[in-house]
Design an enzyme around this catalytic site. Structure first.
Site, mmCIF file in Angstrom:
data_model
loop_
_atom_site.group_PDB
_atom_site.id
_atom_site.type_symbol
_atom_site.label_atom_id
_atom_site.label_comp_id
_atom_site.label_asym_id
_atom_site.label_seq_id
_atom_site.Cartn_x
_atom_site.Cartn_y
_atom_site.Cartn_z
ATOM 1 N N GLY A 51 21.289 14.940 -21.786
ATOM 2 C CA GLY A 51 21.236 13.378 -21.635
ATOM 3 C C GLY A 51 22.234 12.987 -21.437
ATOM 4 O O GLY A 51 23.334 13.729 -21.784
ATOM 5 N N CYS A 78 22.847 21.283 -22.560
ATOM 6 C CA CYS A 78 23.870 20.465 -22.566
ATOM 7 C C CYS A 78 23.631 19.400 -23.876
ATOM 8 O O CYS A 78 23.981 19.727 -24.749
ATOM 9 C CB CYS A 78 23.661 19.697 -21.143
ATOM 10 S SG CYS A 78 25.041 18.916 -20.810
ATOM 11 N N TYR A 79 23.305 18.233 -23.555
ATOM 12 C CA TYR A 79 23.414 17.234 -24.827
ATOM 13 C C TYR A 79 22.474 18.024 -25.919
ATOM 14 O O TYR A 79 22.732 17.709 -27.012
ATOM 15 C CB TYR A 79 22.460 15.931 -24.401
ATOM 16 C CG TYR A 79 22.443 14.937 -25.582
ATOM 17 C CD1 TYR A 79 23.480 14.180 -25.849
ATOM 18 C CD2 TYR A 79 21.176 14.889 -26.211
ATOM 19 C CE1 TYR A 79 23.276 13.283 -26.893
ATOM 20 C CE2 TYR A 79 21.062 13.892 -27.343
ATOM 21 C CZ TYR A 79 21.961 13.270 -27.748
ATOM 22 O OH TYR A 79 21.817 12.371 -28.784
ATOM 23 N N HIS A 165 23.478 24.208 -17.385
ATOM 24 C CA HIS A 165 22.094 23.950 -16.916
ATOM 25 C C HIS A 165 21.411 24.855 -16.375
ATOM 26 O O HIS A 165 21.434 25.078 -15.040
ATOM 27 C CB HIS A 165 21.907 22.491 -15.966
ATOM 28 C CG HIS A 165 22.292 21.488 -16.674
ATOM 29 N ND1 HIS A 165 21.599 20.428 -17.122
ATOM 30 C CD2 HIS A 165 23.663 20.730 -16.962
ATOM 31 C CE1 HIS A 165 21.955 19.430 -17.852
ATOM 32 N NE2 HIS A 165 23.415 19.667 -17.687
ATOM 33 N N GLU A 167 18.359 25.082 -15.770
ATOM 34 C CA GLU A 167 17.213 24.671 -14.741
ATOM 35 C C GLU A 167 17.255 24.403 -13.344
ATOM 36 O O GLU A 167 16.699 24.256 -12.477
ATOM 37 C CB GLU A 167 16.566 23.567 -15.433
ATOM 38 C CG GLU A 167 17.265 22.449 -15.425
ATOM 39 C CD GLU A 167 18.617 22.267 -16.517
ATOM 40 O OE1 GLU A 167 18.731 23.263 -17.016
ATOM 41 O OE2 GLU A 167 18.831 20.951 -17.040
ATOM 42 N N ASP A 223 -3.365 13.839 -3.465
ATOM 43 C CA ASP A 223 -3.657 13.617 -4.930
ATOM 44 C C ASP A 223 -5.010 12.811 -5.095
ATOM 45 O O ASP A 223 -5.758 13.429 -5.758
ATOM 46 C CB ASP A 223 -2.474 12.394 -5.646
ATOM 47 C CG ASP A 223 -1.055 12.608 -5.557
ATOM 48 O OD1 ASP A 223 -1.042 14.071 -5.235
ATOM 49 O OD2 ASP A 223 -0.083 11.999 -5.779
ATOM 50 N N LYS A 363 3.620 17.857 -8.236
ATOM 51 C CA LYS A 363 2.985 17.787 -6.657
ATOM 52 C C LYS A 363 2.776 19.271 -6.347
ATOM 53 O O LYS A 363 1.697 19.349 -5.636
ATOM 54 C CB LYS A 363 4.176 16.980 -6.048
ATOM 55 C CG LYS A 363 3.445 16.816 -4.666
ATOM 56 C CD LYS A 363 2.676 15.462 -4.563
ATOM 57 C CE LYS A 363 2.098 14.971 -3.292
ATOM 58 N NZ LYS A 363 1.756 13.914 -3.323
#
Ligand code: XMP
Length: 507
Positions: A51, A78-79, A165, A167, A223, A363
């Site tokens: 964040g 992180c944050y 990070h 990710e 979608d 998606k």
């Protein structure tokens, strides 16, 4: 299930995606979720996102400290790492310069988090603050030259924190670390699979809808199609799909959608051929925003007229997907973004409730679900296509003749991109009609015809994009086919502008 607590970081969606890629179901929740709610959800693990704030800043997002006493494993990123440290009595400090980019770290490979990770590995750092003194009971398990405390853990309490990070793809062994957290620390089974998800969703829709009626605005895009098919598998002909053909679709698209839905799935399918109404209202209009407004309004009008014929329905189906839900601000409140695909929600359709069967899917997961449900690949891997359709890919006035030019050119372009095997690797590509006419010579004749613009971009989020470097040979082939096969076009241009400063669409 694992929950990801959102502290406002730019990668919050990515964390959730990575967890699901490890076959563990997860949901993003606001950072201030109550302890009661967490207990009720009973997750196998909790991940704190990064964040932008500093833990000491006034109004910085803090979670309930009681989270660390629940016995549920927590991974702070992180944050999230700084917050865990701060709340448990450690200290955080601000570096003089922001550390940003790929960094080599050293990890302690006996930590469960770093099992099978190389001792020296590359990770992605993006922070100003960092942990100075770990909280009591924590040991340091990773460090770098500029960041002495890059990871800490307290094994008994199953609390883990990383400054970098895991990710993002730049952290070379990031997915392995997340997988380690999920499997080694949280002891997840990894049984989140698309097949079981679709089955469960169909059953849940059946329970919710019962014997009531559902209405769905089908655009032919991925979608709304997947949402419609999922509902049809649950309740069959209790679902009516209204497909408004506004005459601004790609070549043969209207017929293809009709063919798929009338022959392969058990729904009431209503195709409204409203082409002329749209052409009449667009006549003489050149301003792109006015075109968008006209198309959006007319769409709603046509949809409402058709819906009235059906009478009161209990549910209106929408193809809202997870990024729409997260982007609308989970951290504050879960407002649903109105679905811009069909130009907003119809106001005069009588329905009691909205059903959104794809609300929890990303998606790529929607596509997987589509394949699982038996929707043809052609539709599942369809290019993103804006609601206002070719109306915003024609510079200047939209007329049936000009629509035909762009449809033909676009069909050739898409066909050649597919022939070159690039159709699934480029973010978005299409042909647009410019309003430029210029002199050319074809055969022995002088021509004064239109220029077609080809656009192709690579993008991950559609917020920014780079122009794709298509092979010259491919561009040459497309150009030559377009000028030979599409009467009225004598020039083909390639758009080599990114977004920003341009937009992806060409309007
Ligand atoms: P821009 O042109 O804003 O496009 O860079 C970003 C992405 O959004 C799509 N787009 C739309 N999609 N309704 C939609 O459903 C719209 O009105 C619309 N306008 C743009 C565009 O195709 C690209 O993928």
């Amino acid at each position: 299930m694992v929950i990801v607590l959102d502290f406002g970081g730019q990668y919050n969606q990515l964390i959730a995606r990575r967890v699901r890629e490890c076959n563990v179901y997860c949901e993003v929740m606001p950072y201030n979720i109550s302890l009661e709610k967490i207990k009720e959800l009973n997750p196998k693990g909790i991940i704190f996102t990064g964040g932008p704030a500093s833990v000491y800043a006034e109004g910085a997002p803090h979670c309930d400290k009681g989270i660390f006493e629940l016995g549920i494993p927590v991974l702070g990123i992180c944050y999230g790492a700084q917050l865990m440290t701060h709340l448990l009595g450690g200290s955080v400090t601000s570096a003089e310069v922001r550390e940003y980019g790929k960094t080599e770290i050293k990890v302690n490979t006996t930590s469960k988090l770093f099992k099978d990770v190389a001792e020296n590995t590359i990770c992605w750092m993006s922070h100003t603050d960092h942990i100075k003194t770990p909280a009591e009971g924590f040991v340091v398990t990773s460090s770098s030259d500029s960041c002495p405390v890059a990871a800490v853990e307290m094994v008994d309490k199953k609390l883990y924190s990383v400054q970098f990070h895991p990710e993002v793809v730049h952290t070379q062994e990031g997915t392995k670390m997340l997988r380690n957290f999920l499997y080694e620390v949280c002891e997840c089974n990894g049984d989140w699979k698309m097949a079981s998800f679709t089955e469960e969703s169909i059953q849940a829709l059946r329970d919710k809808i019962g014997d009531k009626k559902v209405l769905c605005a089908l655009s032919g895009g991925v979608d709304s199609s997947v949402a419609a098919v999922m509902i049809s598998k649950a309740v069959g002909k209790q679902l009516t799909c209204i497909f408004v053909d506004h005459g601004l679709l790609r070549k043969n698209e209207g017929d293809e959608v009709e063919q798929i839905f009338t022959t392969q799935f058990d729904v009431n399918f209503v195709r409204v051929n409203a082409q002329q109404r749209f052409y009449d209202r667009l006549a003489g209009v050149t301003d792109p925003e006015t075109k968008r407004k006209i198309i959006g309004e007319e769409f709603i009008r046509v949809f409402e007229e058709e819906a009235k014929k059906i009478g009161t329905v209990d549910f209106l189906a929408q193809g809202t997907i997870y990024p729409d839900v997260i982007e609308s601000g989970l951290g504050k409140s879960a407002v649903i973004k109105s679905h811009h695909n069909v130009g907003g929600l119809p106001e005069h359709v009588d329905f009691k409730e909205i059903v959104e069967p794809l609300r929890l899917l990303f998606k790529d997961e929607v596509r997987k679900a589509g394949l699982e449900l038996g929707i043809p690949e052609k539709l599942v891997f369809r290019q993103p296509f804006p609601g206002p359709g070719l109306g915003i890919r024609i510079i200047g006035e939209v007329t049936p003749e000009r629509i035909k030019l762009v449809q033909e050119a676009d069909a050739i372009y898409r066909e050649e991109i597919a022939n070159a095997g690039l159709d699934r690797s480029i973010g978005q590509y299409f042909a647009a009609l410019t309003n430029m006419q210029s002199v050319g010579c074809m055969g022995d004749e002088r021509t004064y015809d239109y220029a077609i613009a080809l656009r192709a971009v690579t993008t991950t989020d559609f917020m920014t994009a780079e122009f794709a470097e298509l092979p010259w040979e491919l561009l040459g082939k497309v150009s030559s086919r377009i000028v030979n096969e599409v009467k009225g076009v004598n020039r083909v241009l390639y758009d080599c502008t990114g977004k920003p400063p341009a937009t992806i669409e060409f309007e």
